[in-house]
Write a protein that holds these residues in place. Structure first.
Motif, PDB file in Angstrom:
ATOM      1  N   PHE A   1       0.818  -1.207   0.000  1.00  0.00           N
ATOM      2  CA  PHE A   1       0.000   0.000   0.000  1.00  0.00           C
ATOM      3  C   PHE A   1       0.853   1.259   0.000  1.00  0.00           C
ATOM      4  O   PHE A   1       1.862   1.338   0.696  1.00  0.00           O
ATOM      5  N   ALA A   2       0.417   2.214  -0.799  1.00  0.00           N
ATOM      6  CA  ALA A   2       1.064   3.524  -0.806  1.00  0.00           C
ATOM      7  C   ALA A   2       0.590   4.317   0.400  1.00  0.00           C
ATOM      8  O   ALA A   2      -0.368   3.964   1.059  1.00  0.00           O
ATOM      9  N   GLN A   3       1.294   5.397   0.682  1.00  0.00           N
ATOM     10  CA  GLN A   3       0.874   6.270   1.780  1.00  0.00           C
ATOM     11  C   GLN A   3      -0.440   6.944   1.454  1.00  0.00           C
ATOM     12  O   GLN A   3      -0.790   7.143   0.299  1.00  0.00           O
ATOM     13  N   GLY A   4      -1.179   7.301   2.515  1.00  0.00           N
ATOM     14  CA  GLY A   4      -2.419   8.021   2.312  1.00  0.00           C
ATOM     15  C   GLY A   4      -2.157   9.379   1.690  1.00  0.00           C
ATOM     16  O   GLY A   4      -1.151  10.029   1.973  1.00  0.00           O
ATOM     17  N   ALA A   5      -3.079   9.807   0.839  1.00  0.00           N
ATOM     18  CA  ALA A   5      -2.932  11.096   0.169  1.00  0.00           C
ATOM     19  C   ALA A   5      -3.181  12.228   1.146  1.00  0.00           C
ATOM     20  O   ALA A   5      -4.066  12.165   1.988  1.00  0.00           O
ATOM     21  N   ALA A   6      -2.393  13.312   1.035  1.00  0.00           N
ATOM     22  CA  ALA A   6      -2.558  14.472   1.914  1.00  0.00           C
ATOM     23  C   ALA A   6      -3.774  15.301   1.520  1.00  0.00           C
ATOM     24  O   ALA A   6      -4.278  16.092   2.313  1.00  0.00           O
ATOM     25  N   ALA A   7      -4.241  15.137   0.291  1.00  0.00           N
ATOM     26  CA  ALA A   7      -5.428  15.836  -0.206  1.00  0.00           C
ATOM     27  C   ALA A   7      -6.035  14.968  -1.296  1.00  0.00           C
ATOM     28  O   ALA A   7      -5.419  13.999  -1.757  1.00  0.00           O
TER      29      ALA A   7
ATOM     30  N   LEU B   1      -7.480   4.811 -17.112  1.00  0.00           N
ATOM     31  CA  LEU B   1      -8.723   5.124 -16.416  1.00  0.00           C
ATOM     32  C   LEU B   1      -8.433   6.177 -15.337  1.00  0.00           C
ATOM     33  O   LEU B   1      -7.534   5.994 -14.515  1.00  0.00           O
ATOM     34  N   SER B   2      -9.148   7.281 -15.368  1.00  0.00           N
ATOM     35  CA  SER B   2      -8.889   8.345 -14.400  1.00  0.00           C
ATOM     36  C   SER B   2      -9.681   8.129 -13.124  1.00  0.00           C
ATOM     37  O   SER B   2     -10.765   7.530 -13.136  1.00  0.00           O
ATOM     38  N   PHE B   3      -9.136   8.617 -12.000  1.00  0.00           N
ATOM     39  CA  PHE B   3      -9.807   8.500 -10.712  1.00  0.00           C
ATOM     40  C   PHE B   3      -9.344   9.630  -9.809  1.00  0.00           C
ATOM     41  O   PHE B   3      -8.381  10.355 -10.126  1.00  0.00           O
ATOM     42  N   THR B   4     -10.015   9.778  -8.675  1.00  0.00           N
ATOM     43  CA  THR B   4      -9.557  10.678  -7.622  1.00  0.00           C
ATOM     44  C   THR B   4      -9.395   9.866  -6.345  1.00  0.00           C
ATOM     45  O   THR B   4     -10.333   9.208  -5.895  1.00  0.00           O
ATOM     46  N   GLN B   5      -8.196   9.904  -5.781  1.00  0.00           N
ATOM     47  CA  GLN B   5      -7.901   9.240  -4.521  1.00  0.00           C
ATOM     48  C   GLN B   5      -8.276  10.185  -3.377  1.00  0.00           C
ATOM     49  O   GLN B   5      -7.739  11.290  -3.277  1.00  0.00           O
ATOM     50  N   PRO B   6      -9.210   9.787  -2.501  1.00  0.00           N
ATOM     51  CA  PRO B   6      -9.599  10.681  -1.401  1.00  0.00           C
ATOM     52  C   PRO B   6      -8.473  10.931  -0.417  1.00  0.00           C
ATOM     53  O   PRO B   6      -7.582  10.075  -0.241  1.00  0.00           O
ATOM     54  N   ARG B   7      -8.537  12.069   0.220  1.00  0.00           N
ATOM     55  CA  ARG B   7      -7.563  12.418   1.257  1.00  0.00           C
ATOM     56  C   ARG B   7      -7.512  11.334   2.330  1.00  0.00           C
ATOM     57  O   ARG B   7      -8.567  10.839   2.779  1.00  0.00           O
ATOM     58  N   ASP B   8      -6.317  10.946   2.714  1.00  0.00           N
ATOM     59  CA  ASP B   8      -6.033   9.981   3.781  1.00  0.00           C
ATOM     60  C   ASP B   8      -6.277   8.527   3.372  1.00  0.00           C
ATOM     61  O   ASP B   8      -5.939   7.624   4.135  1.00  0.00           O
ATOM     62  N   TRP B   9      -6.876   8.284   2.217  1.00  0.00           N
ATOM     63  CA  TRP B   9      -7.038   6.908   1.754  1.00  0.00           C
ATOM     64  C   TRP B   9      -5.737   6.422   1.118  1.00  0.00           C
ATOM     65  O   TRP B   9      -4.984   7.212   0.544  1.00  0.00           O
ATOM     66  N   THR B  10      -5.478   5.119   1.207  1.00  0.00           N
ATOM     67  CA  THR B  10      -4.355   4.542   0.472  1.00  0.00           C
ATOM     68  C   THR B  10      -4.863   3.973  -0.844  1.00  0.00           C
ATOM     69  O   THR B  10      -6.036   3.620  -0.980  1.00  0.00           O
ATOM     70  N   VAL B  11      -3.976   3.905  -1.810  1.00  0.00           N
ATOM     71  CA  VAL B  11      -4.294   3.271  -3.087  1.00  0.00           C
ATOM     72  C   VAL B  11      -3.156   2.332  -3.435  1.00  0.00           C
ATOM     73  O   VAL B  11      -1.979   2.647  -3.208  1.00  0.00           O
ATOM     74  N   ALA B  12      -3.493   1.160  -3.920  1.00  0.00           N
ATOM     75  CA  ALA B  12      -2.483   0.174  -4.280  1.00  0.00           C
ATOM     76  C   ALA B  12      -2.906  -0.514  -5.570  1.00  0.00           C
ATOM     77  O   ALA B  12      -4.091  -0.671  -5.842  1.00  0.00           O
ATOM     78  N   VAL B  13      -1.913  -0.910  -6.334  1.00  0.00           N
ATOM     79  CA  VAL B  13      -2.172  -1.467  -7.669  1.00  0.00           C
ATOM     80  C   VAL B  13      -1.433  -2.787  -7.819  1.00  0.00           C
ATOM     81  O   VAL B  13      -0.267  -2.917  -7.429  1.00  0.00           O
ATOM     82  N   ARG B  14      -2.119  -3.775  -8.374  1.00  0.00           N
ATOM     83  CA  ARG B  14      -1.463  -4.998  -8.810  1.00  0.00           C
ATOM     84  C   ARG B  14      -2.108  -5.429 -10.126  1.00  0.00           C
ATOM     85  O   ARG B  14      -3.250  -5.889 -10.141  1.00  0.00           O
TER      86      ARG B  14
ATOM     87  N   SER C   1     -12.862  -1.228   1.634  1.00  0.00           N
ATOM     88  CA  SER C   1     -12.112  -0.980   0.406  1.00  0.00           C
ATOM     89  C   SER C   1     -13.050  -0.800  -0.775  1.00  0.00           C
ATOM     90  O   SER C   1     -14.156  -1.349  -0.799  1.00  0.00           O
ATOM     91  N   VAL C   2     -12.577  -0.024  -1.734  1.00  0.00           N
ATOM     92  CA  VAL C   2     -13.232   0.107  -3.037  1.00  0.00           C
ATOM     93  C   VAL C   2     -12.230  -0.432  -4.054  1.00  0.00           C
ATOM     94  O   VAL C   2     -11.151   0.142  -4.245  1.00  0.00           O
ATOM     95  N   ALA C   3     -12.559  -1.556  -4.659  1.00  0.00           N
ATOM     96  CA  ALA C   3     -11.653  -2.219  -5.600  1.00  0.00           C
ATOM     97  C   ALA C   3     -12.122  -1.961  -7.022  1.00  0.00           C
ATOM     98  O   ALA C   3     -13.283  -2.184  -7.348  1.00  0.00           O
ATOM     99  N   VAL C   4     -11.215  -1.492  -7.855  1.00  0.00           N
ATOM    100  CA  VAL C   4     -11.504  -1.235  -9.266  1.00  0.00           C
ATOM    101  C   VAL C   4     -10.767  -2.294 -10.080  1.00  0.00           C
ATOM    102  O   VAL C   4      -9.530  -2.337 -10.099  1.00  0.00           O
ATOM    103  N   ALA C   5     -11.538  -3.153 -10.724  1.00  0.00           N
ATOM    104  CA  ALA C   5     -10.965  -4.254 -11.506  1.00  0.00           C
ATOM    105  C   ALA C   5     -11.222  -4.011 -12.988  1.00  0.00           C
ATOM    106  O   ALA C   5     -12.374  -3.951 -13.417  1.00  0.00           O
TER     107      ALA C   5
END
Length: 654
Positions: free
Chosen positions: A21-27, A37-50, A64-68
Motif C-alpha cells: 500500500f502507498a501512503q495516504g494522500a494528503a489531499a 482510467l482516471s480516478f480521484t484518490q480521497p484524502r487519507d485513503w491509500t491506493v495500491a495497484v497490482r 475498500s473500493v476495488a476497481v478491476a
C-alpha cells in the motif's frame, strides 16, 4: 433498513491479494490506472495497484473500493465474476439483484449489483459493472457498514470520478443560458406529468423561475390517489429537510440584526449547548451548527424509536449524549439534531423569554414567512393536515402504491428546525427567488447579500464537485453551479434547484416515496432546454423507473408474511431500551401480529438470514421501517435495532 451485527472485518480482508500500500494522500489527488482510467484518490485513503486491480482503502483499514479492469466479458454478470476472482476469489459473495444503470460519463453501459449480507457481518457490499466499447471495469465496495456511513462522501468521490481514458465531460461554464419561455415550461410540465405517471406519484407541486420572476407555478396530479382534488400552487406538502435552509436563513436575519456572528462559539451565545465530547463542544461555532462537519453521526433512530411527547429541549439532551465518530471538519456526516439545535438557538436569540419551540416558530414567522409572503408555510400540523394538502403515499409490501397515514411524520415537531415545515410550490418559489436574488425579491432587500450567501459557502465535500454549506448544497454540474437541498419524510419528498449564473430556479414537491426518482432527470431536462445538453433525461427517467419497480418487488421476496409462527411464539409483548427510554410493543391488530416501535408501526413480517439470524420487520407501506434482530442476553429476551453506527438494544419487560 439493513440491520447487521459486528464481525471483525480483518477476518474478511485477509483474503485480499497481497499488495503493497502507498501512503495516504494528503489531499484529494487525481490519478490514472495503467490503462488510463482516471480516478480521484480521497484524502487519507491509500491506493495500491497490482496488474488490473486498483484498491482504495479507508484510513480505518476496514473498507475498500476495488476497481478491476477485467477487459472483454460476455456481459455484466461475467465481468462481475472476473472482478471477484481478481479481488477476493474465495469471498463467496452471491449477488442478490442486478439493475441496469444509465450510460454516461464516457461509459456505454452500467449495471449495479446488490448483495444479501447477514446481520452477523455488519458490512456493506455492492458492485457496479461499466463498459466502454468491449472493455469492462467493475467497482466492488466491501467493508464495515459503520465506516461506509462515515465515509460515504469519499466513497462517492472514488466511484463517480472513474472515467475511461480520453473522456471529455460536457462543460457549459460561461455559456449563456436560454430563457424559460412558455413553450419550454410546457415541455417541463409534460415531462413531470410523464414522470409522475411512470413512478406512480399521485401529485407534484411545481414552480419555475427565470430572471427574478416566477414564470409558472401550479401542480400535476392529485392530492390523494384515486381522488379528484388537484394539486395546485398552494397545496401544502411536508418539505422535510428543506426546513434546514430556512432555519439557517433565520440565522442570516439574526446576523443582520447583530444578535449573532458566524464565528462566535455556540457556548458563548447559548451556554447550555453540549455535545458528548467537551473538546468538540468548545470548537463549534455558529457556522458549524448545520455544516455536517462536526463528526457527529446521524442517530435518527434515537428519535424515530422514541415515544411521543418530547419537548423541543429534547434536541439538546440527545446532543449531549452523542459522541463524534470522526474528527471535527474531517468528514461529511449529516446531523438532524445539530440542525434542530441551530434553529432553536436562533429562536432563543430572537425571543429569549419564550419556550424554545415557540420562540423558533415565532422567529420564523416574523423574520421569514410573513415578510416573504409565505402564507401557506407552517409548523402547525393541524393547519398542515387540513384544507388543500397533499396526502403521503408509498408502496405496500406487495409493490402497490397506496395512501399512508401521516402518523409517522408526527415524530418531527420536537426537532422541527431540521425538517418540520409544511409549504407549497408558491411559497417555496418565494424562498428560491430570495436565494437567486441574493437577499432581494423584486428589488426589495430582505437580508444582506453577505449573510445569505454565507450559507452556501463551500464547506465539507460530499463527493466529486459537491459541497455542503449551511443547510444548502452546491453541485457543479457540467461546469454550472447548482444550489440545492432535498427533503425526505415518509411519503413526502422535495427539492429545489437554483442556477445562480443564469437566474433559473425550480421547485419540486411530491407526495410519494418514488418522488425523488424524477428529480435528477428533471434537472437534466432543464439543461437540455437551456444549454442544449445532449438528450439524456428521458433515458434517465426510464432506467430509474424500471429500477424503482424492480426494487419494490424485491422487498416482498425477502420477507415471510404472515410471519413465522415459531418466531412469533418466541417473542415477549413489551420491550424497553433504557438508554433512550423507548419501547417496542408486540400485539395484534385485526387478527394479525403488529409491531409498535416509537413512531413506526405496522404488521409484522419475519426474515431469516443465511447464518440463521432471525429478525422481525415492520411491513407497513413506505420506505421507513424497523428491523429488529431477535435474541437473548443473560436469560432475558431482547430485540436489537441497528443503524450503521449504533445498536439500540431492547430487553423484555415482564
Amino acid at each position: 433498513m439493513k440491520l447487521t451485527s459486528a464481525l471483525p472485518l480483518s477476518l474478511a480482508l485477509l483474503a485480499v491479494p497481497a499488495i503493497s500500500f502507498a501512503q495516504g494522500a494528503a489531499a484529494d489527488t487525481p490519478g490514472k490506472t495503467a490503462t488510463g482510467l482516471s480516478f480521484t484518490q480521497p484524502r487519507d485513503w491509500t491506493v495500491a495497484v497490482r496488474g488490473p486491480l486498483t484498491v482504495f482503502t479507508v484510513p480505518e483499514g476496514d473498507l475498500s473500493v476495488a476497481v478491476a479492469e477485467v477487459g472483454a466479458a460476455a456481459n455484466a454478470q461475467d465481468a462481475l465474476a472476473k472482478a471477484w476472482s481478481l479481488y477476493r476469489p474465495d469471498a463467496g459473495r452471491v449477488s442478490r439483484t442486478s439493475n441496469p444503470g444509465l450510460p454516461g460519463d464516457g461509459w456505454d453501459e452500467r449495471t449495479s449489483f446488490s448483495y444479501e449480507t447477514s446481520p452477523s457481518e455488519r458490512v456493506n457490499v455492492s458492485a457496479t459493472a461499466m463498459r466502454v466499447g468491449a472493455a469492462w471495469t467493475v467497482v466492488i465496495t466491501e467493508g464495515s457498514a459503520a465506516t461506509a456511513n462515515k465515509r460515504a462522501a469519499a466513497m462517492s468521490l472514488v466511484q463517480r470520478s472513474l472515467r475511461p481514458a480520453g473522456y471529455k465531460p460536457e462543460n457549459f461554464a460561461g455559456v449563456t443560458a436560454k430563457r424559460l419561455t412558455p413553450d419550454k415550461v410546457q415541455v417541463l410540465r409534460d415531462f413531470v406529468a410523464k414522470a409522475a405517471q411512470e413512478l406512480q406519484v399521485p401529485g407534484v407541486g411545481l414552480a419555475f423561475i427565470d430572471q427574478g420572476k416566477v414564470v409558472w407555478q401550479g401542480g400535476v396530479g392529485t392530492r390523494e390517489i384515486g381522488k379528484n382534488e388537484p394539486v395546485d400552487a398552494h397545496t401544502k406538502f411536508m418539505i422535510a429537510s428543506n426546513t434546514k435552509g430556512m432555519a439557517t436563513l433565520l440565522l442570516s436575519f439574526l446576523a443582520d440584526e447583530g444578535k449573532l456572528s458566524w464565528d462566535e462559539k455556540v457556548v458563548d451565545v447559548y451556554p447550555s449547548f453540549r455535545l458528548g465530547d467537551d473538546a468538540v463542544t468548545q470548537s463549534v461555532l455558529i457556522r458549524h451548527l448545520v455544516c455536517a462537519c462536526t463528526g457527529l453521526p446521524r442517530k435518527d433512530l434515537s428519535f424515530i424509536l422514541a415515544d411521543d411527547g418530547a419537548p423541543a429541549s429534547d434536541t439538546f439532551v440527545r446532543l449531549a449524549q452523542t459522541t463524534p465518530t470522526s474528527k471535527f471538519g474531517e468528514l461529511y456526516q449529516y446531523s438532524n439534531l445539530m440542525a434542530a439545535a441551530a434553529g432553536y438557538i436562533g429562536g432563543a436569540l430572537a425571543y429569549p423569554k419564550m419556550e424554545l419551540g415557540a420562540a423558533f416558530d415565532k422567529a420564523m414567522q416574523t423574520r421569514i414567512f410573513d415578510p416573504l409572503g409565505m402564507k401557506d408555510t407552517t409548523f402547525d400540523f393541524a393547519k398542515g393536515e387540513s384544507g388543500d394538502w397533499a396526502h403521503p403515499h408509498g408502496f405496500d409490501v406487495d409493490g402497490r402504491m397506496v395512501e399512508m397515514s401521516n402518523a409517522f411524520n408526527h415524530l418531527i415537531p420536537p426537532y422541527r428546525p431540521a425538517g418540520g415545515a409544511w409549504s407549497s410550490a408558491a411559497d417555496m418559489a418565494r424562498y428560491v427567488l430570495l436565494e437567486l436574488g441574493k437577499g432581494t425579491i423584486d428589488g426589495k432587500r430582505y437580508v444582506s447579500e453577505a449573510n445569505i450567501l454565507e450559507r452556501r459557502r463551500r464547506g465539507v465535500p460530499t463527493g466529486e464537485n459537491n459541497w455542503y454549506g449551511m443547510g444548502l448544497m452546491e453541485h457543479v454540474v457540467s461546469g454550472v453551479s447548482v444550489i440545492t437541498h432535498g427533503g425526505t419524510l415518509q411519503g413526502f419528498h422535495s427539492t429545489w434547484f437554483a442556477l445562480p449564473d443564469s437566474g433559473i430556479g425550480l421547485v419540486i414537491l411530491t407526495n410519494a416515496d418514488t418522488g425523488p426518482t424524477m428529480f435528477d432527470p428533471l434537472l437534466r431536462r432543464v439543461f437540455e432546454l437551456v444549454y442544449d445538453a445532449k438528450p439524456q433525461a428521458e433515458q434517465q427517467l426510464a432506467v430509474a423507473a424500471a429500477r424503482t419497480k424492480r426494487q419494490a418487488g424485491m422487498r416482498r421476496a425477502r420477507l415471510t408474511l404472515p410471519p413465522d409462527p415459531a418466531v412469533m411464539a418466541s417473542l415477549g409483548k413489551l420491550y424497553r431500551n433504557p438508554a433512550d427510554n423507548g419501547t417496542i410493543r408486540i400485539s395484534e391488530r385485526n387478527g394479525a401480529p403488529w409491531i409498535t416501535a416509537g413512531f413506526v408501526e405496522g404488521p409484522i413480517a419475519t426474515r431469516k438470514s443465511a447464518d440463521g439470524t432471525v429478525s422481525i420487520v415492520s411491513a407497513a407501506p413506505g420506505n421507513i421501517g424497523v428491523e429488529a434482530v431477535v435474541g437473548e442476553k443473560n436469560g432475558t429476551r431482547t430485540l436489537t435495532v441497528r443503524d450503521s453506527q449504533t445498536d439500540y438494544v431492547y430487553t423484555e419487560v415482564r
